[in-house]
Write a protein that holds these residues in place. Structure first.
Motif: not given
Length: 307
Positions: A64-76
């Protein structure tokens, strides 16, 4: 999950080095914790930078590419400051700056919490591609001289891309918390260094969590014998081995990434899954039980089908 990626810092710290700082022997670390070496991030290997690299590999792994991402969830739980959040910077670094982006702090169970949130977002039709990342620089928050934390905690990142599928491949989560004992693992505001009551944490993990793992299997319509692998939080080797025995599934592959990676908090579960795939110990479609647990005290477990 259609792709998994990881980033492990370049610097390898041996038990001999860690033992010198903590005032213990290398054998003491091996016997009490099961860690033989761990990775420590340098100045350029930030929580965000490691997350970006892990997510890039997850995209490539899933085709896939970044165009396939509509949410970024960072667990930290190890960002250097509360604002800005890390996820927005990760989204920018990935080339999807318009994506919804937020951090999730459930400490060592953060990645599994993140997967459950991603699953819910996609089932609700709110998202079509969620990048779930666990990224930690735990060495910023522990003292190398504290033998209860210094030789154990380490740094790293791993990610998984979650997209819609015709059949379930992330099954219902079994999760919860025991906030009555939240102070067993904490970072007091006046010191900025983690404190952990290791003996009590060990007792909690070895007495209260096996049933959660079994509940996650039940919610997936499985029994432990149906599983190919068990990927628990890489807290320490004794806890991992205890939980694996308690699940009681002969032939189950159990991740032991803690031996070479240490405890990387929210990054530990996806890093361990990534390593199992690299070793060829799990393959596409294999049912795997992921199980995060830690500060809070929080926990989350779910069966997933391996990408």
């Amino acid at each position: 999950m259609v792709g998994v990626g990881a980033y492990r810092p370049v610097a390898v710290v041996t038990n001999e080095e860690a033992a010198t700082s903590a005032g213990v022997s290398a054998d003491w670390i091996s016997q009490r914790v099961g860690v033989e070496e761990r990775r420590h991030a340098d100045g350029d290997e930030t929580v965000v930078a490691m997350a970006v690299e892990a997510a890039r590999e997850a995209l490539a792994d899933g085709g896939r590419t970044a165009d396939d991402i509509d949410v970024v969830l960072l667990a930290t739980c190890s960002m250097p400051s509360p604002m800005p959040n890390g996820a927005a910077s990760v989204a920018s670094g990935l080339g999807c700056p318009a994506a919804a982006a937020f951090d999730l702090n459930a400490a060592c169970s953060g990645f599994c919490h993140g997967l459950a949130v991603a699953d819910a977002l996609i089932r609700a039709g709110t998202a079509r591609g969620v990048m779930v990342i666990g990224s930690e620089r735990m060495t910023d928050w522990v003292s190398a001289e504290d033998r209860s934390t210094g030789p154990i905690f380490a740094d790293g990142a791993a990610a998984a891309l979650v997209v819609p599928s015709a059949e379930p491949a992330i099954f219902p989560v079994a999760w919860g918390s025991d906030g009555r004992n939240a102070d067993l693992i904490k970072i007091p505001g006046n010191t900025g260094e983690m404190e952990m009551v290791g003996r009590k944490v060990f007792r909690w993990t070895t007495t209260a969590l096996a049933e959660v793992a079994k509940t996650a299997c039940e919610r997936a319509g499985m029994v432990p014998a149906n599983l190919k692998a068990f990927v628990p939080h890489q807290a320490n080797l004794r806890i991992i081995e205890h939980l694996s025995r308690a699940i009681d599934a002969p032939g189950l592959v159990t991740a032991n990434d803690v031996v070479s990676a240490g405890n990387t908090s929210a990054a530990s579960v996806p890093l361990a899954l990534h390593m199992l795939r690299q070793r060829g110990e799990v393959g596409s479609g294999d049912p795997v039980l992921l199980f995060g647990f830690g500060a809070g005290l929080t926990y989350a477990a779910q069966v997933v089908l391996c990408p």
